[in-house]
Scaffold this motif. Sequence first.
Motif, PDB file in Angstrom:
ATOM      1  N   LYS A 105       9.171   0.737   6.089  1.00 55.83           N
ATOM      2  CA  LYS A 105      10.164   0.609   6.539  1.00 55.83           C
ATOM      3  C   LYS A 105       9.715   0.641   7.667  1.00 55.83           C
ATOM      4  N   THR A 106       9.219   2.513   8.288  1.00 53.43           N
ATOM      5  CA  THR A 106       8.737   3.301   8.963  1.00 53.43           C
ATOM      6  C   THR A 106       7.506   3.039   9.219  1.00 53.43           C
ATOM      7  N   VAL A 107       6.490   2.319   8.651  1.00 44.28           N
ATOM      8  CA  VAL A 107       5.329   2.768   8.885  1.00 44.28           C
ATOM      9  C   VAL A 107       4.880   1.384  10.382  1.00 44.28           C
ATOM     10  N   ASP A 108       4.001   1.476  10.654  1.00 49.15           N
ATOM     11  CA  ASP A 108       3.476   0.765  12.891  1.00 49.15           C
ATOM     12  C   ASP A 108       2.278   0.054  11.766  1.00 49.15           C
ATOM     13  N   SER A 109       2.861  -1.816  11.749  1.00 45.85           N
ATOM     14  CA  SER A 109       2.156  -2.033  10.984  1.00 45.85           C
ATOM     15  C   SER A 109       0.799  -2.743  11.367  1.00 45.85           C
ATOM     16  N   SER A 110       0.392  -1.927  12.941  1.00 46.13           N
ATOM     17  CA  SER A 110      -0.813  -2.260  13.525  1.00 46.13           C
ATOM     18  C   SER A 110      -1.760  -1.296  13.417  1.00 46.13           C
ATOM     19  N   LEU A 134      -2.228  -0.371  10.115  1.00 49.33           N
ATOM     20  CA  LEU A 134      -3.010  -1.048   9.030  1.00 49.33           C
ATOM     21  C   LEU A 134      -4.120  -1.688   8.703  1.00 49.33           C
ATOM     22  N   PRO A 135      -4.437  -0.986   7.613  1.00 54.63           N
ATOM     23  CA  PRO A 135      -6.021  -1.522   7.755  1.00 54.63           C
ATOM     24  C   PRO A 135      -6.294  -3.522   6.719  1.00 54.63           C
ATOM     25  N   PHE A 136      -5.076  -3.401   6.338  1.00 56.84           N
ATOM     26  CA  PHE A 136      -5.250  -5.025   6.142  1.00 56.84           C
ATOM     27  C   PHE A 136      -3.420  -5.921   6.143  1.00 56.84           C
ATOM     28  N   THR A 137      -2.729  -6.598   6.286  1.00 57.00           N
ATOM     29  CA  THR A 137      -1.609  -7.420   6.217  1.00 57.00           C
ATOM     30  C   THR A 137      -1.421  -8.494   5.700  1.00 57.00           C
ATOM     31  N   THR A 138      -2.098  -8.712   4.769  1.00 60.28           N
ATOM     32  CA  THR A 138      -2.125  -9.881   3.859  1.00 60.28           C
ATOM     33  C   THR A 138      -2.125  -9.768   2.611  1.00 60.28           C
ATOM     34  N   LYS A 139      -1.589 -10.478   1.959  1.00 55.07           N
ATOM     35  CA  LYS A 139      -1.974 -10.519  -0.099  1.00 55.07           C
ATOM     36  C   LYS A 139      -2.457 -10.351   0.032  1.00 55.07           C
ATOM     37  N   GLU A 140      -3.802 -11.178   0.679  1.00 52.74           N
ATOM     38  CA  GLU A 140      -5.031 -11.756  -0.115  1.00 52.74           C
ATOM     39  C   GLU A 140      -6.313 -11.168   0.246  1.00 52.74           C
ATOM     40  N   GLU A 141      -5.684 -10.326   1.855  1.00 51.53           N
ATOM     41  CA  GLU A 141      -6.601  -8.811   1.604  1.00 51.53           C
ATOM     42  C   GLU A 141      -6.661  -7.822   1.274  1.00 51.53           C
ATOM     43  N   SER A 147      -7.284   4.572  -0.110  1.00 61.15           N
ATOM     44  CA  SER A 147      -7.001   6.044   1.201  1.00 61.15           C
ATOM     45  C   SER A 147      -5.485   5.984   1.202  1.00 61.15           C
ATOM     46  N   ASP A 148      -4.734   6.745   1.834  1.00 57.45           N
ATOM     47  CA  ASP A 148      -3.261   6.612   2.183  1.00 57.45           C
ATOM     48  C   ASP A 148      -3.427   5.905   3.598  1.00 57.45           C
ATOM     49  N   GLU A 149      -3.770   5.421   4.467  1.00 54.66           N
ATOM     50  CA  GLU A 149      -3.556   3.791   5.070  1.00 54.66           C
ATOM     51  C   GLU A 149      -3.595   2.811   4.357  1.00 54.66           C
ATOM     52  N   GLU A 150      -4.328   2.444   2.690  1.00 56.30           N
ATOM     53  CA  GLU A 150      -4.827   1.337   2.082  1.00 56.30           C
ATOM     54  C   GLU A 150      -3.333   1.194   1.407  1.00 56.30           C
ATOM     55  N   ILE A 151      -2.827   2.423   1.107  1.00 56.65           N
ATOM     56  CA  ILE A 151      -1.729   2.352  -0.050  1.00 56.65           C
ATOM     57  C   ILE A 151      -0.237   2.165   0.798  1.00 56.65           C
ATOM     58  N   ALA A 152      -0.398   2.164   1.782  1.00 55.77           N
ATOM     59  CA  ALA A 152       1.189   2.163   3.099  1.00 55.77           C
ATOM     60  C   ALA A 152       0.658   0.507   3.631  1.00 55.77           C
ATOM     61  N   ALA A 153      -0.421  -0.115   3.375  1.00 54.80           N
ATOM     62  CA  ALA A 153      -0.592  -1.540   3.836  1.00 54.80           C
ATOM     63  C   ALA A 153      -0.082  -1.824   2.857  1.00 54.80           C
ATOM     64  N   LEU A 154       0.061  -2.050   1.076  1.00 49.04           N
ATOM     65  CA  LEU A 154       0.231  -1.832   0.374  1.00 49.04           C
ATOM     66  C   LEU A 154       1.807  -1.988  -0.043  1.00 49.04           C
ATOM     67  N   VAL A 214       3.483  -1.680   3.065  1.00 48.06           N
ATOM     68  CA  VAL A 214       4.799  -2.805   3.810  1.00 48.06           C
ATOM     69  C   VAL A 214       4.511  -4.418   3.189  1.00 48.06           C
ATOM     70  N   ILE A 215       3.276  -4.115   2.131  1.00 50.38           N
ATOM     71  CA  ILE A 215       3.441  -5.831   2.174  1.00 50.38           C
ATOM     72  C   ILE A 215       3.737  -6.167   1.129  1.00 50.38           C
ATOM     73  N   VAL A 216       4.500  -5.735  -0.774  1.00 56.04           N
ATOM     74  CA  VAL A 216       5.538  -5.741  -1.189  1.00 56.04           C
ATOM     75  C   VAL A 216       6.734  -5.444  -0.791  1.00 56.04           C
TER      76      VAL A 216
END
Length: 139
Positions: free
Chosen positions: A68-73, A75-82, A122-129, A131-133
């Motif tokens: 909830k607190t992660v800034d989406s801008s 993140l290294p990826f934002t879609t399920k496919e990525e 990486s931490d950023e990739e985990i955060a992106a995952l 957010v997507i989930v």
Amino acid sequence: MRLIKFLVVIAIFVGVVGYGVLHFGTKFASEKIVDTLSTELENSGQKEEIKNTIENDPQLKAYMEEAKTVDSSTLPFTTKEEATKVLIQKVGITDLNDIRVKLQDGSMTQEEALQMVEGKLSDEEIAALKVIVYKELYK
């Protein structure tokens, strides 16, 4: 001299074809996996089961609340496919399948699975995952 030129041209061609197969093959595989899993989760009702499991496990709930607190801008990826493409490249299809099988038969705990995946991302990739989930489960 002609043989050397021919071999260099063949090597360059094989390299370009190999790169194309790797790039587009991974993209195709990740899209196919996402489509299949999304359809299966929707049709079988497992999506609600997963949501209930997260809600009932305070540790998993806290883990997902971080999304909830992660800034989406940032993140290294934002879609399920990525996300799937990154997981396939960094963790590997066989390792992901092994984790799934071990979790299903109980020979691996959730914490062990998370540690295994977190060790390769990486931490950023985990955060992106996360957010997507979170978006997929609670949209």
